[in-house]
Design a protein around this motif. Structure first.
Motif, PDB file in Angstrom:
ATOM      1  N   LEU A  47       1.600   1.393  -2.213  1.00  0.00           N
ATOM      2  CA  LEU A  47       0.367   0.782  -1.693  1.00  0.00           C
ATOM      3  C   LEU A  47      -0.306   1.850  -0.844  1.00  0.00           C
ATOM      4  O   LEU A  47       0.350   2.528  -0.034  1.00  0.00           O
ATOM      5  N   TRP A  86      -1.548  -5.789   3.894  1.00  0.00           N
ATOM      6  CA  TRP A  86      -2.490  -5.052   3.053  1.00  0.00           C
ATOM      7  C   TRP A  86      -3.588  -6.008   2.621  1.00  0.00           C
ATOM      8  O   TRP A  86      -3.308  -7.128   2.204  1.00  0.00           O
ATOM      9  N   ILE A  92      -2.774   0.058  -5.475  1.00  0.00           N
ATOM     10  CA  ILE A  92      -1.344   0.236  -5.697  1.00  0.00           C
ATOM     11  C   ILE A  92      -1.193   1.118  -6.919  1.00  0.00           C
ATOM     12  O   ILE A  92      -1.883   0.921  -7.927  1.00  0.00           O
TER      13      ILE A  92
END
Length: 133
Positions: A47, A86, A92
């Motif tokens: 991420l 997030w 990602i």
């Protein structure tokens, strides 16, 4: 129990996830870019947080143990990273990681790297011997 890879696999989160979430939902259609682990297989994904100018400013490595369409089931905070919140739109990516490169948890890659040829250079590369053929 192999580590899976795919070229250029990336997506963005469809919604915000907190640090305890183990299910990451991607924007519709993006899950197909990633491998689909089964039977103990997995892949590592990162991420990526970004600053206003687009520069990367934070990371969290996750281990994905299952993918169902656009949903990734993950184990958070891998390789010394921290599970955090997030926001929707966070990117990602399936990236190489230190553990993936040095073989921890990735026996297939480790075997391939460990079995590279170790013989000395051929002093006569222009001549092919019967053994080399």
């Amino acid at each position: 129990m192999a580590q899976l890879f795919a070229n250029n696999a990336y997506g963005v989160l469809a919604g915000t996830v907190n640090g305890a979430a183990t299910l990451l939902v991607l924007v519709s259609g993006q899950g197909a870019r990633f491998p689909a682990p089964t039977g103990g297989d997995r892949f590592l994904a990162t991420l990526v947080g970004r600053e206003g100018n687009g520069a990367e400013s934070g990371w969290e490595i996750v281990k994905c143990t299952e993918r169902s369409t656009d949903q990734l089931t993950v184990v958070r905070a891998q390789e010394g990273t921290t599970a955090t919140t997030w926001n929707a739109g966070t990117r990602i990516e399936l990236r190489w990681t230190k553990a993936g490169v040095d073989g921890k948890g990735n026996a297939g890659v480790a075997v391939a790297l460990d079995t590279a040829p170790t013989s000395a250079l051929d002093p006569n590369p222009q001549n092919t011997t019967k053994a080399e053929a």
